[in-house]
Design an enzyme around this catalytic site. Structure first.
Site, PDB file in Angstrom:
ATOM      1  CD  GLU A  39      48.168  32.399  38.202  1.00 37.36           C
ATOM      2  OE1 GLU A  39      48.144  33.616  37.980  1.00 37.36           O
ATOM      3  OE2 GLU A  39      48.104  31.912  39.354  1.00 37.36           O
ATOM      4  CE  LYS A  91      45.686  36.717  38.748  1.00 34.22           C
ATOM      5  NZ  LYS A  91      46.963  36.271  39.344  1.00 34.22           N
ATOM      6  CB  CYS A 127      45.624  32.890  40.792  1.00 32.65           C
ATOM      7  SG  CYS A 127      46.745  32.551  42.191  1.00 32.65           S
TER       8      CYS A 127
END
Length: 248
Positions: A39, A91, A127
């Site tokens: 990321e 995300k 994440c």
């Protein structure tokens, strides 16, 4: 068999330095069908990201693109062997935890994303997303055959244990190959605590097949689709689902 390169690189504040590291890692990954990077490979997290973010057609087709309210999107991009952009996942779950406030700088996405790369349907997870099993199940329902988890996982008490446990749990509960790649620790360039390393390949029964530890490195690993079929014959938990999540 599909070969995957786990590219555990340190990430600097300077995008040019990171692009150089990406190219060096790709050279080491030559022959792999798919390479996965951490990321925020464009630049390290911090308030400078709003000024360094680029559009998806920018010079560093990266994990960050412009949003309309001054924030940026934390975007994972999927690029095929010909260099074509195949998908961009924004995300969904923002890291407003452990004292951090990602939402101050980043606007959330809303759509789970599965993309076909190297003949494999890849579900994209970034994440903090790994803490939300309903996202992984949504990717399963979209036909994912592999989870690609990218992270700039923060260090701290028990955080490394959380990472390992969550990655293995998402693999096991979905009987899914899971390739998880984090930033290598980079104390020489930043003291913000991002990057515990521990990039892993986990098989559909939750067994860690590869673990890069904490040092920078590139490791090419093999994904065997027959292992998925065998695991699901032994542990058909996806067939045994009773409760379904309604996302409407």
């Amino acid at each position: 068999m599909t070969t995957i390169a786990l590219c555990q690189i340190p990430v600097a504040p300077d995008p040019a330095a990171n692009l150089k590291r990406v190219r060096e890692a790709l050279a080491r990954a030559e022959g792999a069908d798919l390479a996965i990077f951490p990321e925020a490979t464009l630049t390290r997290y911090g308030r400078r990201i709003t000024g360094l973010a680029e559009p998806l057609d920018g010079p560093f087709v990266s994990g960050v693109a412009e949003a309309g309210d001054g924030r940026v999107h934390n975007t994972a991009v999927a690029i095929d062997a010909s260099g074509e952009l195949k998908a961009a996942y924004r995300k969904i779950h923002l890291f407003d935890s452990f004292g951090a406030r990602e939402s101050e700088l980043v606007a959330p996405g809303s759509e789970p994303t599965v993309v076909e790369l190297a003949g494999v349907r890849v579900g994209l997870i970034t994440c903090y997303d790994i803490r939300f099993p309903e996202l992984a199940r949504a990717l399963v329902d979209q036909g994912a055959e592999l989870f690609a988890v990218i992270a700039a996982w923060g260090s701290g008490p028990l955080k490394e244990d959380h990472w390992i446990t969550l990655v293995r749990a998402r693999a096991l509960e979905n009987t899914m190959w899971t390739a998880a790649v984090g930033q290598a620790p980079n104390p020489a360039e930043s003291s913000d605590g991002f990057g515990v390393g521990r990039s892993m390949l986990v098989d559909p029964l939750g067994v860690v097949r590869a673990d890069l530890g904490t040092a920078p490195g590139v490791q090419v690993v093999e994904l065997d689709p027959e292992a998925t079929a065998a695991a699901r014959a032994t542990l058909p938990c996806l067939e045994h689902r009773v409760l379904q999540v309604n996302r409407s």
